[in-house]
Design a protein around this motif. Sequence first.
Motif, PDB file in Angstrom:
ATOM      1  N   GLN A 390       0.832  -1.211   0.000  1.00  0.00           N
ATOM      2  CA  GLN A 390       0.000   0.000   0.000  1.00  0.00           C
ATOM      3  C   GLN A 390       0.862   1.255   0.000  1.00  0.00           C
ATOM      4  N   SER A 393       2.114   1.967  -3.297  1.00  0.00           N
ATOM      5  CA  SER A 393       1.063   2.455  -4.195  1.00  0.00           C
ATOM      6  C   SER A 393       0.783   3.923  -3.932  1.00  0.00           C
ATOM      7  N   ASN A 396       4.163   6.253  -4.958  1.00  0.00           N
ATOM      8  CA  ASN A 396       4.725   5.606  -6.139  1.00  0.00           C
ATOM      9  C   ASN A 396       5.923   6.398  -6.634  1.00  0.00           C
ATOM     10  N   ASP A 440       7.166  -0.395  -9.418  1.00  0.00           N
ATOM     11  CA  ASP A 440       6.013   0.417  -9.832  1.00  0.00           C
ATOM     12  C   ASP A 440       5.743   0.206 -11.324  1.00  0.00           C
ATOM     13  N   SER A 442       2.884   1.147 -12.747  1.00  0.00           N
ATOM     14  CA  SER A 442       1.728   1.958 -13.142  1.00  0.00           C
ATOM     15  C   SER A 442       1.931   2.692 -14.459  1.00  0.00           C
ATOM     16  N   LYS A 453      -0.664  -3.196 -11.245  1.00  0.00           N
ATOM     17  CA  LYS A 453      -0.521  -3.109  -9.786  1.00  0.00           C
ATOM     18  C   LYS A 453       0.925  -2.834  -9.367  1.00  0.00           C
ATOM     19  N   ILE A 454       1.057  -2.013  -8.327  1.00  0.00           N
ATOM     20  CA  ILE A 454       2.377  -1.701  -7.776  1.00  0.00           C
ATOM     21  C   ILE A 454       2.675  -2.697  -6.648  1.00  0.00           C
TER      22      ILE A 454
END
Length: 540
Positions: A390, A393, A396, A440, A442, A453-454
């Motif tokens: 988390q 995310s 990032n 990462d 993204s 998804k990271i």
Amino acid sequence: AKASQPYRTSYHFQPPKNWMNDPNGPMYYKGVYHLFYQHNPYAAVAGNISWAHSISYNLIDWMHLDNAINPTKPYDINGCWSGSATILPGVKKPIILYTGDNFKNQQVQNLAVPKNMSDPLLREWVKSGRNPVMTPGNGIDPMMYRDPTTAWRGSDKIWRVIIGGQINGHGTAILYKSKDFVNWIRSKNPLHSSNKTGMWECPDFYPVSSRGKKGLDSSFKGRDTKHVLKASFGDHDYYVIGNYESKMDRYSADVDFMDSIVQLRYDYGMFYASKSFYDSHKKRRILWGWVTEADSKSDDINKGWSGIQSIPRTILLDKTGKQLVQWPIKELEKLRARQVSLHNIEIKGGTVFEISGITASQADVEVLFELPRFKDQIELMDTKSVDPQQLCSQKNASVRGVLGPFGLLVLASNDLTEQTAIFFRIFKGYDKFVVLMCSDQSRSSLKRDVDKKIFGAFVDVDPSQKISLRTLIDRSTVESFGGKGKACITARVYPELAIDNKSHLYAFNYGTRSVRISRLRAWSMKKAQIVEFHEGRKPL
Ligand code: FRU
């Protein structure tokens, strides 16, 4: 399948075409490494599961053989599912235990042995006339009863094996014992279970040495050993470290599954249904894991394939005894070709620079970061309640910090529209500094319909020392090892611009403080020879 294949890996193991999932029955036998795997011979989607078979002399170059086990019998007609190989001592014969999805869609356990022991490649396998050798019943849900491990022998000479399952809603390692490998008796108590998880798939159970750098055979008994229990659930491979006592078959985990905020996992990215084996030739334990695709099912059908295996990794117990460390097998280094090196370079806060001179779409990069002196003037974190994934995310690669984010941008287009960032970020936690590692995805691709998804993990290293990162870049795969293998993150990415020779590699630092690269080495990687077997083909 498509003619142009920018995402097909060049040194990660793949079948010639179609679907692959779990690695099965890996072993070293008389000079040959064997890898079997869950395979759909007919399509790039799951189904018609059989055991495909490939062999190697170095774990990097492979020859694909004919399937070893196909669904042909009432007890495995709906699929020959995951299982393991055990090399019987004395006779020194390998034997496979695998799960059959039977004619009633119930899971049962079966044996198979080589047909012809004088074939050095063990190409043909025959199923035992005694199959199935283990069946559900007595409180076992026939839909949750699969994936036998490699067997181990106690000092009483009795074989033991565990089967993954769920009993009364709890993830369970169901224990069986046998004197002859054919007649198996279920033990009253499972080897281990957890009321905090559901079904355990693909368990693995093996000793690790708490001294020295050697791997141990599954049946090894001796001092200074701990035992690792791994279970696959919730999309990840979790493990615990503990003590095993074979007389009573008692296993106790030092820290049990889900008992701490931060879980121990082999990999904090995409890595599932893994299996380890003892390589008696090089005295090491090696781990293989299935890495799925992150693109869509229709992309897979279009590509004509789905699924790769991770780079085989040697596993050892860390000095602290609290976690494992993993490292790509040494043999991989033979693929290293053109090299670039950098020494003692400062990366100022807010800068990016290109590392040129190698094939950035197919590379092995090793970097050592050195941080400036710091004390309290860095980002704070409540380490007691934070999930690293988390945190990665939220923070990032584009979110500026103080010490970090710094790291690599891989499979990047020249304008950085596409990039996958593998980076670190240092926090001050409750009672110590904490190193966060992120992968990462993204911005990895302009394509939609790809899971970006990271991923994140904490790396248990002291940031006043150098922090190491090794990243294996293989066209659509980014497999990273932080802190000399203390945290691993594997990701799949599908760039549209940054493919083949349009792919670039950068180092970056978006923190305000500058950091130093004390050393960086990067190599273009050659393609592994992964070919189909035919009679008369020269051995690799
Ligand atoms: C894990 C798994 C196993 C099963 C196999 C079937 O990915 O679900 O539990 O044996 O795949 O292919």
